[in-house]
Write an enzyme that holds these catalytic residues in place. Structure first.
Site, PDB file in Angstrom:
ATOM      1  N   ALA A 174       0.815  -1.221   0.000  1.00 30.25           N
ATOM      2  CA  ALA A 174       0.000   0.000   0.000  1.00 30.25           C
ATOM      3  C   ALA A 174       0.846   1.267   0.000  1.00 30.25           C
ATOM      4  O   ALA A 174       0.347   2.343   0.323  1.00 30.25           O
ATOM      5  CB  ALA A 174      -0.932  -0.017   1.207  1.00 30.25           C
ATOM      6  N   ASN A 211       2.948  -2.558   7.991  1.00 29.61           N
ATOM      7  CA  ASN A 211       3.907  -3.250   7.132  1.00 29.61           C
ATOM      8  C   ASN A 211       4.506  -2.290   6.114  1.00 29.61           C
ATOM      9  O   ASN A 211       5.655  -2.438   5.704  1.00 29.61           O
ATOM     10  CB  ASN A 211       3.231  -4.420   6.422  1.00 29.61           C
ATOM     11  CG  ASN A 211       2.924  -5.571   7.363  1.00 29.61           C
ATOM     12  OD1 ASN A 211       3.769  -5.999   8.139  1.00 29.61           O
ATOM     13  ND2 ASN A 211       1.692  -6.052   7.313  1.00 29.61           N
ATOM     14  N   HIS A 223      -0.510   7.873   3.462  1.00 36.13           N
ATOM     15  CA  HIS A 223       0.903   7.728   3.815  1.00 36.13           C
ATOM     16  C   HIS A 223       1.717   8.775   3.064  1.00 36.13           C
ATOM     17  O   HIS A 223       1.553   8.940   1.853  1.00 36.13           O
ATOM     18  CB  HIS A 223       1.423   6.339   3.426  1.00 36.13           C
ATOM     19  CG  HIS A 223       0.648   5.200   3.982  1.00 36.13           C
ATOM     20  ND1 HIS A 223       0.596   4.920   5.332  1.00 36.13           N
ATOM     21  CD2 HIS A 223      -0.121   4.260   3.371  1.00 36.13           C
ATOM     22  CE1 HIS A 223      -0.160   3.852   5.530  1.00 36.13           C
ATOM     23  NE2 HIS A 223      -0.608   3.433   4.352  1.00 36.13           N
TER      24      HIS A 223
END
Length: 267
Positions: A121, A189, A219
């Site tokens: 991601a 992760n 993010h």
């Protein structure tokens, strides 16, 4: 063109999405086996080209050339070690669990296996790995997530942090990806993957924010190096599992295509 038999360990939202793509047909790739808790009672799934073999995680390696790990971190070693000892490829989504089992990198080296960490991601791992060939001065990652995607994280429980009723963004963690991998095993992760691509899980700086105004995981990564300074931001649409973005499964499929395809784009 190389041809690979692919196995999937774990059949949740990501495992099913990867299976769907393989079942639809990917050149050079065949879905050979899926590891589930009870191979005699596999979950229902609408296969179009016939169901693969259902097996246990311990027996998965003997049926496959490549295994995609998309299971709970608690069974990471049980999945990975037989695959790597057999000299095969392991596509790892639980990169946080890899930090707790770093000796598996030596297992892969000794037996000719390979650990592949897809982008998942996050974005820009190709740029970070390129910068790491020189000198990276700093890597900072800032993650903002909807509250529901962070509930139940061990770090919140251990530190008595209650975020259910917050009305404004709240910084709940600042530290290293190595620490976050323990405190947020189902969430971060991506931060571990960024750290492995760059300056490591202890030197990378990570902030985690719980934001009640968000519907998507966000993010942002900022890198300063001797070859380039760059920043990247991604907003991920959650999958059926709110802790995971939809693009995660797609990154696995993209990584599998690179193994067998005639053209590979990106570092």
């Amino acid at each position: 063109m190389n041809s690979y038999r692919v196995g999937i360990a774990g059949f949740g939202a990501i495992g099913q999405a990867v299976a769907q793509s393989l079942d639809a047909g990917l050149p050079g790739l065949t879905l050979a086996a899926v590891a589930v808790r009870d191979p005699n009672a596999p979950p229902a799934f609408a296969w179009t080209n016939g169901a693969p073999k259902f097996t246990t995680i311990g027996e998965l390696a003997e049926h496959c050339d490549v295994v995609v790990e998309c299971a709970p971190a608690a069974v990471f070693r049980d999945i990975a070690e037989p695959v790597l000892r057999a000299g095969k490829k392991m596509v790892v989504l639980s990169s946080g669990a890899l930090l707790r089992h770093e000796d598996l990198i030596d297992v892969a080296r000794q037996h000719g296996g390979q650990i592949v960490v897809p982008s998942g991601a996050i974005l820009g791992l190709d740029a970070i790995t390129a910068a790491a060939e020189g000198v990276i001065h700093s890597v900072t990652m800032i993650t903002r997530k909807p509250v529901r995607g962070l509930l139940g994280a061990p770090y919140l429980t251990d530190n008595n942090i209650d975020i259910e009723g917050i009305t404004e963004p709240r910084l709940i963690f600042r530290g290293s990806p190595r620490e976050a991998a323990v405190g947020f095993p189902a969430n971060l992760n991506v931060a571990v993957s960024v750290s492995l691509a760059g300056i490591g899980p202890d030197r990378t700086t990570l902030e985690i924010w719980a934001d009640p105004s968000l519907e998507r995981n966000l993010h942002r990564v900022e890198v300063v190096s001797d070859s380039a300074s760059f920043s990247m931001e991604i907003q991920n649409i959650p999958s059926a599992n709110p802790k995971t973005g939809r693009i995660t499964a797609q990154s696995v499929v993209a990584a599998l295509r690179k193994m067998s395809g005639p053209l590979r784009v990106g570092t």
